[in-house]
Every structure is written in structure tokens, then in C-alpha cells.
Design a protein around this motif. Structure first.
Motif, PDB file in Angstrom:
ATOM      1  N   GLN A  99      10.849  19.295   4.930  1.00 18.68           N
ATOM      2  CA  GLN A  99      11.445  19.947   6.088  1.00 18.68           C
ATOM      3  C   GLN A  99      10.357  20.556   6.965  1.00 18.68           C
ATOM      4  O   GLN A  99       9.510  21.311   6.474  1.00 18.68           O
ATOM      5  N   PHE A 100      10.379  20.264   8.251  1.00 19.99           N
ATOM      6  CA  PHE A 100       9.442  20.916   9.155  1.00 19.99           C
ATOM      7  C   PHE A 100      10.093  22.176   9.731  1.00 19.99           C
ATOM      8  O   PHE A 100      11.179  22.126  10.289  1.00 19.99           O
ATOM      9  N   ARG A 101       9.460  23.331   9.573  1.00 24.53           N
ATOM     10  CA  ARG A 101       9.963  24.566  10.182  1.00 24.53           C
ATOM     11  C   ARG A 101       8.819  25.273  10.870  1.00 24.53           C
ATOM     12  O   ARG A 101       7.813  25.600  10.249  1.00 24.53           O
ATOM     13  N   ASP A 102       8.977  25.547  12.152  1.00 27.42           N
ATOM     14  CA  ASP A 102       8.000  26.356  12.874  1.00 27.42           C
ATOM     15  C   ASP A 102       8.280  27.828  12.611  1.00 27.42           C
ATOM     16  O   ASP A 102       9.432  28.214  12.433  1.00 27.42           O
ATOM     17  N   SER A 103       7.238  28.647  12.597  1.00 24.28           N
ATOM     18  CA  SER A 103       7.488  30.093  12.618  1.00 24.28           C
ATOM     19  C   SER A 103       6.590  30.700  13.683  1.00 24.28           C
ATOM     20  O   SER A 103       6.746  30.402  14.858  1.00 24.28           O
ATOM     21  N   PHE A 104       5.619  31.522  13.305  1.00 23.97           N
ATOM     22  CA  PHE A 104       4.771  32.152  14.327  1.00 23.97           C
ATOM     23  C   PHE A 104       3.326  31.675  14.237  1.00 23.97           C
ATOM     24  O   PHE A 104       2.485  32.152  14.981  1.00 23.97           O
ATOM     25  N   ALA A 105       3.048  30.773  13.296  1.00 22.46           N
ATOM     26  CA  ALA A 105       1.667  30.361  13.086  1.00 22.46           C
ATOM     27  C   ALA A 105       1.511  28.872  13.350  1.00 22.46           C
ATOM     28  O   ALA A 105       2.486  28.125  13.410  1.00 22.46           O
TER      29      ALA A 105
END
Ligand SMILES: [Zn+2]
Length: 424
Positions: free
Chosen positions: A154-160
Motif C-alpha cells: 500500500q502506498f500512503r503519503d504522510s508528511f515526509a
């Protein structure tokens, strides 16, 4: 530009000295005179503000700002927010900071590459209200480090943004520079706050850190780092990082190293988030291990920071405001946290919130103090912030807010009420 005369103030000047009675003339964007011999300044052509003993002090400086943080409960909420909405929220947050008396903000990271940059540019162009802003890029982290919220399925963006190895760090740092940041951010250690944060271990290699620092040096930018573990603080110092955040687990050797670079390096505990997690979050909300880790962190900060103060290390306020537990706008709470948790007197904590903050901004010789020739970034406060630092949390007590001599706020009715009280 206009002249403004503040008559009969108590001036808390940011030097750390006790407040004193004075008249202060603002001419254009700067402070023209600070006259302890009151009633002597020539008021002709000036707007006169009768302060009636209210406190005139330097504007506050947020030293660990995240205008792109959206009071999120989870790091991935930041990744899930589309850039257009995200930019509008950041613009509102910038205004909120200025509303609360923060005339400068040093970003500790932007959740998306260009948001800090475009908000900074719009503020400087006079298109948006907000503090003077030093823009940062997104947090550069390693695979499995703080801010890597992906999973194999699963690809998940956060703040980095993830970069592994010196070459990837170099390319990402250069990309941040190309897009206009004033500083880059390296996540050298993990974190207790997120389940993916590798806990407070040191996860970025010296080769990776040196790559980021080298790019910043080449382009005359600063490097900020997230460092909770003692070893991460040491790596940051050894590799030439400029601003080292958290540092609560610094041991004796790390403290010695910080002291050896105290003329160049700034430290910020971001204590607000730890306080909120330990003291204001109901039992059961945080997983047990996370809560325990943060409790240890807060206790460690209470040991490390009085020691840093003793060693003359410059520490700035800024408590990671912008999470659900630390909403934007409450940033001035950090001043009381310095007093209650870290062993600072109210006056010392206010110096961290003003003079040291201006030095972090690179404006140490022209802002952060009420001094002749300095930029008129000023607050007129109804009350004595040294007697009660929590006054500064209440924006209604900020009767005037000036940034570069421009009155962003001048509350005439509060001045009149004060005049009537004085006359009674
Ligand atoms: Zn932060």
C-alpha cells in the motif's frame, strides 16, 4: 511610512532585563527611539497610542512552525489532503499565528514541497497576512523512518519524502532548494508518537546526513533535524546540522557536543506535543507503549533542558502545534511549558520566545528586541507577561500587533477601556 508614538509603556525589551517605563517611537518599519525620559519625544506627525502602563514587547517567534499541519490526528491525514485545500489551510494558519502575536515563524518542515515557499512568498509580497516565515521543505526520511507510512502492499503519503543513501538525499535536498526553501529537514531519529516512527532510535546514517548538509552549504541554506535519541543529536552536531529539534534523550556527551557549538546551533524541544500527550490525553487513547515512551521523553526533557540552559545553549519555543492534541493558534502555551517543565524563569522563557527566535530567523541584529534601529515587530500587551506568561495565550490581551512598523492590529476600544480604568 507613518510614525507611531507609544506613550507611557512598560517596555519588556527582550534582553532579559526587567521591564522599565518608557515612550517608544516607531518610524517607518523600525524603532526610532526608546526614551526612558518620558514625555520628551517629539510627537508631531505621529499617531499617538496612550499605553497607560501596558507592556510593549517584541513580537513572538515560533521556532518550530508547521503552518501546513492541519490539526491532524494521523500523519497520513496530511498526505491525504490535496495540495489545493492544503495551501488554503496553510494560509489560514499563517494568519492565525500573526493574530496570536507571532510576527516571525521558523518552519520545522512543510507537509508538501512547495506550500511553505508559496505562503512565504505571498506574505512577503503583501498578498497574505502572516508572520515573517522561513520556509522549509518536507521531512526527508529513510525507509522505515519517521514519516514513512507506506506498507509493502500500500502506498500512503504522510508528511515526509523517503530518500535512502547519500545520492537520494542529495537529489531530494537539491530539489527542495530548487523549489525555494530556506532550509531542509532531516529525520535522523525515530519518534514515539507514530507507530511507524522506529521509536527514538537513530536511523539516518552519517553519510546521508552529510549529503543533506553538503547540499545546504553549497546553496547557503540551513539544515533542521528531528533528533530524539542521544546518538542522533551527536550525529547532527558532528555533521554540521544548524537546528536540532527535540534532543530530550541527550546524554552527557550529547550535551557537551551541543555546548561546543552553542554559538552556531539552536535547539528546540517542541515540548507542547509531549505535554499534551501526557497531561491532556485521556487514558486509553494512545497505545500503552506509545504513551509510556512519551512519558519517558517528557521526563528526560525535564532533565536535559535545565542543563542546556545552564550551558548557555540557545533554545527556542515551538511545540509542534498543528496536531489534534496541539491545535494551531495555541503556540504561546509553550512559554508556560518552559517554565513548568524545563526550569526556565518566565523572563528566560520569554527570551527564548523573542530574542533567541529572532536569532534563529537570522535577524538577531535587527529583530527580537525593543531597541533603537531594530525592526518594529512589537506587541502591546494588556498586562504583565513576566508576572503571568499565560496572558500571551489570550489574543484579546494583545492590544496592538505591529510587523515591520505596520499595525496589523490596533484595538482602539481596548485602549479606551484602559484609559477609563486609568482615570478611575
Ligand atoms: Zn515538528
Amino acid at each position: 511610512m507613518a510614525r507611531t508614538l507609544f506613550k507611557n509603556c512598560r517596555v519588556w525589551d527582550g534582553s532579559g532585563a526587567a521591564a522599565y517605563p518608557a515612550d517608544v517611537m516607531v518610524d517607518g518599519e523600525r524603532i526610532a527611539s526608546v526614551a526612558t525620559d518620558r514625555g520628551r519625544l517629539d510627537a508631531s506627525g505621529a499617531e499617538v497610542v496612550e499605553a497607560n502602563g501596558m507592556t510593549l514587547m517584541p513580537g513572538l517567534v515560533e521556532g518550530h512552525s508547521h503552518i501546513t499541519f492541519i490539526n491532524a490526528a494521523r500523519a497520513t491525514d496530511l498526505g491525504d489532503t490535496p495540495p489545493e485545500e492544503h495551501t488554503l489551510i496553510a494560509a489560514r494558519n499563517a494568519r492565525l499565528l500573526l493574530d496570536h502575536g507571532f510576527t516571525s515563524a521558523y518552519s520545522a518542515a512543510s507537509a508538501k514541497l512547495r506550500i511553505d515557499v508559496v505562503i512565504r512568498n505571498a506574505i512577503e509580497a503583501g498578498e497574505l497576512p502572516g508572520p515573517r516565515l522561513r520556509a522549509c521543505g518536507p521531512e526527508i526520511t529513510v525507509t522505515a523512518g519517521l514519516g514513512d507510512d507506506r506498507r509493502a502492499h500500500q502506498f500512503r503519503d504522510s508528511f515526509a519524502i523517503v530518500a535512502d543513501g547519500p545520492d537520494e538525499v542529495t537529489k531530494l535536498a537539491r530539489t527542495c532548494v530548487r523549489e525555494g526553501v530556506d532550509s531542509i529537514k532531516l529525520n535522523i531519529s525515530g519518534d514515539d508518537h507514530t507507530s511507524t516512527g522506529a521509536l527514538p532510535r537513530t536511523v539516518m546514517s552519517e553519510a546521508e546526513i552529510r549529503a543533506g548538509v553538503s547540499v545546504a552549504r553549497d546553496f547557503h541554506r540551513k539544515v533542521n533535524a528531528h533528533c530524539r535519541a542521544a546518538e542522533s543529536v551527536k550525529r547532527a552536531v558532528r555533521c554540521g546540522v544548524d537546528v536540532i529539534y527535540h534532543c530530550e534523550h541527550a546524554d552527557e556527551e550529547a550535551l557537551d557536543m551541543l555546548e561546543s557549538v552553542r554559538d552556531r546551533v539552536f535547539v528546540g524541544p517542541a515540548i507542547g506535543l509531549l505535554h499534551a500527550a501526557v497531561h491532556e490525553t485521556p487514558e486509553g487513547v494512545l497505545p500503552g507503549g506509545v504513551r509510556h515512551g512519551i512519558e519517558l521523553g517528557l521526563a528526560a526533557a525535564a532533565r536535559a533542558y535545565p542543563e542546556m540552559k545552564k550551558r548557555g545553549i540557545r533554545v527556542v519555543i515551538g511545540g509542534d502545534y498543528g496536531f489534534a492534541r496541539t491545535p494551531q493558534g495555541e503556540n504561546a502555551r509553550d512559554i508556560a511549558h518552559f517554565v513548568n517543565h524545563l526550569g526556565y524563569t518566565p523572563s528566560e522563557a520569554l527570551v527564548c520566545a523573542t530574542r533567541y527566535g529572532a536569532e534563529l530567523m537570522g535577524l538577531g541584529n535587527q529583530a527580537g528586541q525593543v531597541r533603537e534601529g531594530f525592526l518594529a515587530d512589537l506587541l502591546l500587551v494588556d498586562g504583565d507577561p513576566v508576572a503571568d506568561v499565560n496572558i500571551l495565550r489570550n489574543k484579546d490581551r494583545l492590544v496592538a500587533i505591529l510587523k515591520g512598523g505596520e499595525p496589523y492590529k490596533l484595538d482602539r476600544s481596548a485602549l479606551q477601556r484602559r484609559e477609563m480604568r486609568a482615570a478611575e
